[in-house]
Write an enzyme that holds these catalytic residues in place. Sequence first.
Site, PDB file in Angstrom:
ATOM      1  N   THR A 380      38.265 -23.674 -23.573  1.00 17.04           N
ATOM      2  CA  THR A 380      36.899 -23.807 -24.078  1.00 17.04           C
ATOM      3  C   THR A 380      36.414 -22.425 -24.479  1.00 17.04           C
ATOM      4  O   THR A 380      37.025 -21.422 -24.128  1.00 17.04           O
ATOM      5  CB  THR A 380      36.011 -24.424 -22.951  1.00 17.04           C
ATOM      6  OG1 THR A 380      36.484 -25.722 -22.670  1.00 17.04           O
ATOM      7  CG2 THR A 380      34.550 -24.511 -23.301  1.00 17.04           C
ATOM      8  N   GLY A 468      36.197 -24.732 -17.204  1.00 17.81           N
ATOM      9  CA  GLY A 468      36.247 -25.993 -16.465  1.00 17.81           C
ATOM     10  C   GLY A 468      35.141 -26.031 -15.420  1.00 17.81           C
ATOM     11  O   GLY A 468      34.045 -25.503 -15.640  1.00 17.81           O
TER      12      GLY A 468
HETATM   13  N1  GLU Z   1      36.040 -29.892 -20.572  1.00 18.01           N
HETATM   14  C1  GLU Z   1      35.274 -29.009 -19.777  1.00 18.01           C
HETATM   15  C2  GLU Z   1      33.812 -29.398 -19.785  1.00 18.01           C
HETATM   16  O1  GLU Z   1      33.351 -29.977 -20.699  1.00 18.01           O
HETATM   17  C3  GLU Z   1      35.406 -27.600 -20.178  1.00 18.01           C
HETATM   18  C4  GLU Z   1      36.795 -27.132 -20.002  1.00 18.01           C
HETATM   19  C5  GLU Z   1      36.936 -25.650 -19.986  1.00 18.01           C
HETATM   20  O2  GLU Z   1      35.971 -24.920 -19.847  1.00 18.01           O
HETATM   21  O3  GLU Z   1      38.049 -25.194 -20.096  1.00 18.01           O
HETATM   22  O4  GLU Z   1      33.122 -29.096 -18.869  1.00 18.01           O
END
Ligand code: GLU
Length: 563
Positions: A380, A468
């Site tokens: 991200t 995450g």
């Molecule tokens: N999919 C995660 C979220 O929307 C983010 C993943 C990441 O930061 O690597 O919270």
Amino acid sequence: MPIPSRFLGLVLALALTACATPSATQAPSGGMVAAANPMAAEAGVKVLRAGGSAVDAAVAVQAVLGLVEPQSSGLGGGAFMTYYDAKSRSVTAYDGRETAPAGATPDMFMGPEGRPMGRQAAILSGRSTGVPGAVAMLALAQGQHGALPWKDLFSDAERLADQGFPAPGRMAAAASGRFGAASTPDAVAYFTKPDGSRIQAGDTVRNPAYAATIRRVAAEGPKALLEGAIAEAIVAKVRQEPTPGTLTLEDLKTYRPKAEPALCRPYRVYIVCTPGAPSGGPAVMEGLGLLARTDIGAHRGDAEGWYLFSQASRLMYADRDRYIGDPAFVRVPVDGLLDPGYLDARAKLIGPTPAATVTAGNPPGAPARAADRTREVAGTSHFVVVDGAGNVVSITTTVESGFGSGRMVHGFFLNNQLTDFSFSPLDREGAPAANAVAGGKRPRSSMAPAIVLDKDRRFVAAVGSPGGTSILAYNLKALVGLLDWKLPMGEAIALPNLVAAGANYGSETDKYPPGVVEALAARGVRLTTGGGEGSGLHGIEVTPQGLRGAADPRREGVALSAN
Ligand code: GLU
């Protein structure tokens, strides 16, 4: 970013003449971009210099990030964006979160034996891909706050894709790295050189398919992705083995990004704003609400400061795991979690030594909920743009795991965002998970792009991070560093990361001043290495000298001034 001395006189003059206007403090600057990749930041700065607004620049930054940082975000992903409008001093939360197809079912990530599917298998499956919302969300915001024509915002992305760009170190490392999505046939085809070896940092990468897609997006807007040939390719790709998904053209065509007033709460002498659920915003707000009831401000970087931070974090994570889901589908007790009486009682749980176990509380209005089993993997990006008029974009943008599902169409990767849902719809006692899968639902996120205002609602700072579930801890740390410990943005970002959840205290143990790790251990907080390194914090703040931005030293980004 220091203001070049030749501008200081101008800065001062503008600051004095602009005092009467709402955005006086930021008027001296032509704007700034802080992003995870220099080519992307440069694209944003060019748009600002051409008279573009913060949202215009954000579109350009995203278009380039999708090319040069495809492991993190792109045309096939989703985003949350917090936007400050300098004139009205209002803050809007844009939700470009992916949605589950209408055909998604609560047990779609459960295996035949009634146990959750393996995580890698789920990520690489067709079921993990939700309708991509990042471009549609940016188009909505750009229609409301853009200054330049949409079609003029993509020239850097198109040129770099056509003519080639030097592979950034992180992209090259990810392409030969640990993500399963780097080994799919599509990823291997994209990242393998004619001699059979994987691309290395500095190798020239061309992506003519991406350039063609960008030309279509520039000409047609998000429709280029959500209808027609590219939409058909997305659907066909998602429906391929292994474990095909149910995505349809109708799912794509009916996608709508959302915009609503941001979730804003006072913190000390400031106001902090983030998106609401299903983003990570409410959790970060609860973390701040708990810390507001401590004297962490008097403990800049010392063992007591980190102790308070860690214990507030544990309480924040426990509540977040239980209660956050898509409010269009489940009742999310955001007001209850941020209720002053609830926060008073919960903050009292922070005792002189760490509680042996931390469980979710029972905020006003809370339904019975299962503890969540959702896990996330890094992949991200966060960037911030401030324009010359003082408007601000703080956006966290994602394909979820590195390179998303590893499935590519028309030069870009498809997200695996739906693995952010709880794989299991119920807990052992049969209580429903707030974040269970449902058709049309948006998975819970940790992303929490923040904007800080002063009590008169003037812009103070904007910051956010990927990582995450650790995003909550990263953002909370940066906000404490800025607002409690009064550190400049760069120092707040560089503070050690500490992710305290349950019995785990993942951290960067080598980054503390001497004695802090030992003092924490003596108190029962045993920091372990690992789990704390994955931040990608980018932020911009207002100082008396103008804007100051910073990029996380753990990644390869920059903060560039448009002056
Ligand atoms: N999919 C995660 C979220 O929307 C983010 C993943 C990441 O930061 O690597 O919270």
